[in-house]
Design a protein around this motif. Sequence first.
Motif, PDB file in Angstrom:
ATOM      1  N   HIS A 192      30.426  33.722  47.135  1.00 40.49           N
ATOM      2  CA  HIS A 192      31.828  33.753  47.583  1.00 40.49           C
ATOM      3  C   HIS A 192      32.621  32.626  46.930  1.00 40.49           C
ATOM      4  CE1 HIS A 192      35.320  33.946  50.251  1.00 40.49           C
ATOM      5  NE2 HIS A 192      35.189  32.646  50.425  1.00 40.49           N
ATOM      6  N   ARG A 195      33.374  33.361  43.258  1.00 43.29           N
ATOM      7  CA  ARG A 195      34.446  34.357  43.137  1.00 43.29           C
ATOM      8  C   ARG A 195      35.809  33.725  43.435  1.00 43.29           C
ATOM      9  NH1 ARG A 195      30.981  38.981  46.310  1.00 43.29           N
ATOM     10  NH2 ARG A 195      30.055  39.987  44.467  1.00 43.29           N
ATOM     11  N   LYS A 196      35.842  32.829  44.398  1.00 46.96           N
ATOM     12  CA  LYS A 196      37.097  32.168  44.759  1.00 46.96           C
ATOM     13  C   LYS A 196      37.601  31.293  43.612  1.00 46.96           C
ATOM     14  CE  LYS A 196      39.107  29.250  48.392  1.00 46.96           C
ATOM     15  NZ  LYS A 196      38.820  28.521  49.665  1.00 46.96           N
ATOM     16  N   GLY A 199      37.559  34.023  40.104  1.00 46.10           N
ATOM     17  CA  GLY A 199      38.071  35.384  40.207  1.00 46.10           C
ATOM     18  C   GLY A 199      37.056  36.300  40.861  1.00 46.10           C
ATOM     19  N   LYS A 200      37.549  37.209  41.668  1.00 43.96           N
ATOM     20  CA  LYS A 200      36.657  38.052  42.465  1.00 43.96           C
ATOM     21  C   LYS A 200      35.815  39.005  41.628  1.00 43.96           C
ATOM     22  CE  LYS A 200      40.225  41.556  43.321  1.00 43.96           C
ATOM     23  NZ  LYS A 200      40.996  42.282  44.359  1.00 43.96           N
ATOM     24  N   ASN A 201      36.220  39.242  40.379  1.00 43.30           N
ATOM     25  CA  ASN A 201      35.487  40.198  39.549  1.00 43.30           C
ATOM     26  C   ASN A 201      34.393  39.559  38.698  1.00 43.30           C
ATOM     27  OD1 ASN A 201      36.988  42.484  40.380  1.00 43.30           O
ATOM     28  ND2 ASN A 201      38.656  41.904  38.989  1.00 43.30           N
ATOM     29  N   LYS A 204      29.377  40.526  40.243  1.00 36.03           N
ATOM     30  CA  LYS A 204      29.313  41.891  40.773  1.00 36.03           C
ATOM     31  C   LYS A 204      28.139  42.007  41.745  1.00 36.03           C
ATOM     32  CE  LYS A 204      32.390  43.197  37.627  1.00 36.03           C
ATOM     33  NZ  LYS A 204      33.781  43.599  37.955  1.00 36.03           N
TER      34      LYS A 204
END
Length: 215
Positions: A192, A195-196, A199-201, A204
């Motif tokens: 988490h 991703r923060k 970037g969330k992408n 995966k």
Amino acid sequence: MRILLIEDDPLLGQGIQLNLQQRGYRVDWVEAGEPGVSAVLDLRPDLLILDLNLPDIDGLEVLRRIRREVELPVLILTARDSISHRVEGLDNGADDYLVKPFDLDELEARIRALQRRAAGRSQALLTYRDISIDTQARQVTLQGELVSLGRREYDLLMYLLESAGRVLTRRQIEAQLYEDDLESNALEVHVHNLRKKFGKNLVKTVRGVGYFVES
């Protein structure tokens, strides 16, 4: 990554080949020294895993012949566990030495270490899209801006990027990065946080399996 395995034990050879293939490696396997030398010259693998106790010629002779022709990382597998045997193997051009019996997770960790060393990543700048990592200073930038990472966040990011395109299971990641005090949701928290920050992408999820970054 293409790996050549020279191992005369059919059960061990098949086990290593299947396990590494399941982890995303391309593995060719031969069972003797002479065809092994030929396979190195024909296939030009990225890494060689070499048993010393072969049925036709000694593994050290295989190593000497290969070293005269090509330069590639060589990991020796053997039941010869004395210090003198290890020194002899390293002096003849081996890069690492793993004594049988061994754990397959440790074998993969040795492969990754040799891969990093061969790529010069231990002393180089690692880049992935707009992420740059100074592996000596353990500093990470995103589009030129410094990103602050905790130790485990950094280690997780490196592990994912070095395995780009390959799904890593939760068990693999935990075995590689965490000690016995791992909290039940620690991995999810670190994913988490990555991703923060990137970037969330970036990371995966393969539901029920694990995580990966695109190659």
